[in-house]
Design a protein around this motif. Sequence first.
Motif: not given
Length: 639
Positions: A88-105
């Motif tokens: 959720y924080s701007e600092n951590t969002k990029a952790m869940l980025n993938t070649s498919h976009g943001f995948v939070p699960w």
Amino acid sequence: MKPLNQTLLLISLAAGSWLTACKPNNAATAISGDAAVKAYVPPGKYDEFYNFVSGGFSGQLSVYGLPSGRLLRVIPVFSVDPEKGYGYSENTKAMLNTSHGFVPWDDLHHTELSQTNGEIDGRWVFANANNTPRVARIDLKTFRTAEILELPNSAGNHSSPFITENTEYVVAGTRFSVPTGDNQDVPIASYKQNFKGSLSFISVEPTTGKMDIAFQLQTPGVNFDLSHAGKGPSHGWFFFSCYNSEQANTLLEVNASQRDKDFILAVNWKKAEEYLKAGKGVKKASKYSRSHYDEKTHQATNEIMNEVTVLDPAVLKDICYFIPCPKSPHGCDVDPTGEYIVGSGKLAALLPVFSYTKIQKAIADKAFDGEFEGIPVIKYEAALYGEVQKPGLGPLHTEFDGKGNAYTSFFVSSEIVKWNIKDLKVLDRVPTYYSIGHLCVPGGDSRKPNPKYVIAYNKITKDRYLPTGPELAQSAQLFDISGDKMQLILDFPTIGEPHYAQAVSADLISKNSTRIYKIDENANPYVSKGEKETKVVREGNKVHVYATAIRSHFSPDNIEGVKLGDEVYFHVTNLEQDWDIPHGFAVKGANNAELLIMPGETQTLKWVPEKAGVYPFYCTDFCSALHQEMSGYIRVSAP
Ligand code: CUK
Ligand code: CUA
């Protein structure tokens, strides 16, 4: 009805009646004597082990103390976690980025602690994501996810993240084979021609831990399930179980469980390294991403990569060898000496134990039974050390005690069976409540197990806890194995669905645990190192609030000048330099989550107000007697 279907039916019926037949009348029948004392850790005293438990479809990892079973921490890995602002924080969002976009699960099945010389070294724990194939590295100084690497040419990343004995590689094997040509839009029925599996060998930089795909092996389109590295004499080899050697595109039992034997694939990764050096790899365009969390800037970055090097074992004949293994093998476990490899056929009534020495001899003597898709198949008898006969029903996984014994979980007969590796004799069995999946002995897949406990991670909880509606927390059970007989001493609930878990002596980790982040070392571009540095800066329609938090106020705590249509970025630095004093930050109406900011750290929350007005913000973590006073207002005006 086909005979096989009948067998399956019988097995499932047996499982059902077993559950009712062997259910204890009350807990006292299953637990006895000094059990409570053995699991008792007095208030204020530390546990002896950390237990890192996969959280299955919660996408998280949980950390328990043993023997108490106390939940110490939930670590978000592949899922967002509002408690910590992760994702959720701007600092951590990029952790869940993938070649498919943001995948939070994702679906996290296996944890694997880093090793040096085949022993757990307490630096990192790796975890796999099944669904959008990824491997994560969690830093055990901070108990935070430090890196996530996506895997191209892969699907259902199940055979992962098992490691070699100096953490040279983390491996990842496809559970689902997929079309890998340039045109992937092919008929599903063309599975045999077009679908391939892959095994990724991920290098781990020894000091930083940075992961990279060193190479991939393209394999026949089978389903890789689990794996373990060789150790000691078998260092340089990796062993993978696989099912669906029928290469069926529908996994109905009649199609995918037809053959009497599937395979274990033995991979000579040292040889693969030689071919890689000799330039035998083929570069293949493959899009994947890597995310990294920097402890100094307190920010995640994400990069997209475009290429991997692929080796083809059907061409390079001496990298891979198939070994027949009875009936849908699941677990594939290597004992502490590195000599014995245990395969667990889920539908088999025996446990095959293979010998590394015999495998080497079979390769030298070419004791092959032809090839499967261009890869030599070693004769079953030529690789076999022996079979444990009638050990139980539905073997899944095996761990070791380092004293010559193995502990295998049996899903269908719902028990742990202890057996001796040398003479293949069953020594003891205990029921589990109910239907065990993985099990764990501290260090039980390393060269140096600590044979004090075995923990069962069960699939079904039924009547073990107070009812909580249709679903109950999944249950772990702790057994004392210091004597000849296994003794149940504790039940404890887990987070999500536990699959594999590992445990390690607490002192290996606790002494290195980060207490605070030093504020002088904070290299976040939005840090305020003291209240004097706080400010509000406008850049076009972006408003940057450089804020600090310290017991018990925010600075600034009254903010005006924000216009409707602005994007507000709260950059909050926690000025505390004391252990365990985080501050939280939440603003009314924010449609994401809070921040939870550790001592010395800066975290950023993005907020786009949708109406003019005055909005309170406050600290969410009870931090002092004046915590309730730790709040402020931000005013949003019409443009
Ligand atoms: S699997 Cu879960 S019980 Cu995904 Cu390791 Cu065997
Ligand atoms: Cu800071 Cu509550």
